[in-house]
Write an enzyme that holds these catalytic residues in place. Structure first.
Site: not given
Length: 378
Positions: A70, A135
């Site tokens: 991500d 994250e």
């Protein structure tokens, strides 16, 4: 594997608009690369977050590469010189969201593993990748839940390299062997609203809070230690008032944060704050948020292996550091005795026109491969 392997995989990942918590097929693409070289790939989904656990081998020691697919939002598109999800090379730089944080590291992980396995198919121990799409967001359904699942089934991690962009001026100049903890508080101090012309009929919470804040900002919370700087206390926001100039507010709210070392604990910090506020006889309430506890990997096999790999590949004598913000290393460190972070130069991360030097991709991959050689070959 050729030089283009890392570049092409990095570009392929950048082209997927995987803004937290969306993975946009990145992990499937990684699995399609890893499966043919002997990795058993598992997709672990927790609510809206995709995670990949890919492992080759069943014996120890187990070396894990950890990272996230991500990325943070792009910000205004018109500020970018090229589409952030169209990987573009200009003047030796690869531009795109996630170029440095951290799709290049993930691509380097994969190609390093492919090369290592091709040359050493009977290596000792095991290699794994732990990849999340959570994250950059709340970090609730990503690495922390994968770690919990691994513990429940008895998987034992020995070494972990998190691919965070740690380098400062040159590739390899900085390796993180720990991170400070983050403890935030929202302090509400009660007063009594009133007219500014009649202060004796009111209690101004700003006036009450100010001396306490001054004392808190002057405290030496600890002196740090060999690996960590001293703990810091910072006020980030202060809210009070109705907007009118003739009204004493009824309450004041202060947001603050500790970045703390292993020389302090959340318990000692919260207790000291409360002690100061009580000494100032404030009517207060605090909502605490523990963003992450500190972790530390003292010098040992893993740090030595990657320091040697960096020196052999780049000629750079690396520095161990614990500066910076939090990372998923804080979750992995609870189940793995040796965790370090290493990746590309971090100067452009989270910025418009994020980029990485194209000529750093091959050395980055080679450092990861050399580390595998240092730890998993007899």
């Amino acid at each position: 594997m050729s030089y283009s392997a890392v570049l092409e995989l990095t570009k392929s990942l950048i082209a997927r608009a995987s803004v937290t918590p969306v993975d946009a097929g990145c992990q499937q693409a990684l699995g399609e690369r890893l499966g043919p070289v002997g990795f058993a790939c598992e997709k672990l989904v927790f609510e809206d977050v995709s995670n990949l656990w890919a492992r080759r081998g069943q014996t120890g020691p187990l070396l894990v590469f950890a990272g996230h697919t991500d990325v943070v939002p792009t910000g205004p598109l018109d500020k970018w010189d090229s589409d952030p999800f169209v990987p573009t090379v200009r003047e030796g730089l690869l531009y795109g969201r996630g170029a440095a944080d951290m799709k290049s590291s993930i691509a380097a992980f994969v190609v390093a593993a492919e090369e290592f396995v091709a040359e050493h198919p009977d290596h000792k121990g095991s290699i794994a990748l732990l990849i999340t799409s959570d994250e950059e967001g709340p970090s609730v359904n990503g690495t922390v839940k994968v770690c919990n699942a691994l513990v429940k089934r008895g998987d034992k991690l020995d070494y972990c390299i998190v691919g965070e962009p740690t380098s400062a001026a040159r590739l390899g100049d900085t390796v993180k062997n720990g991170r400070r903890g983050s403890l935030s508080g929202r302090l509400t101090v009660k007063g009594k609203q009133g007219h500014v012309a009649y202060p004796h009929l009111a209690r101004n919470p700003i006036h009450l809070l100010a001396p306490a804040l001054a004392e808190l900002t002057g405290i030496e919370w600890d002196q740090g230690n060999e690996y960590f700087p001293a703990t810091t206390f910072q006020v980030s926001n202060l809210h009070s008032g109705t907007g009118a100039t003739n009204v004493i507010p009824g309450e004041a709210v202060a947001d603050f944060n500790f970045r703390f070392s292993t020389a302090s604990t959340p318990e000692t910090l919260t207790a000291r704050v409360v002690e100061v506020l009580e000494e100032h006889q404030l009517d207060f309430h605090i909502d605490w948020t523990l963003g992450g506890e500190p972790f530390l990997t003292p010098r040992g096999e893993l740090s030595a292996a990657i320091e040697q790999a960096i020196l052999e590949e780049t000629g750079v004598a690396t520095e161990l550091s614990t500066t910076g913000g939090t990372s998923d290393g804080r979750f992995i460190a609870k189940i793995c005795p040796q965790v370090i972070e290493f990746g590309p130069i971090n100067a452009s991360i989270h910025q418009v026109n994020e980029h990485i030097r194209v000529d750093s991709l091959e050395p980055l991959k080679n450092i990861y491969r050399r580390t595998l050689e240092n730890l998993l070959l007899d």
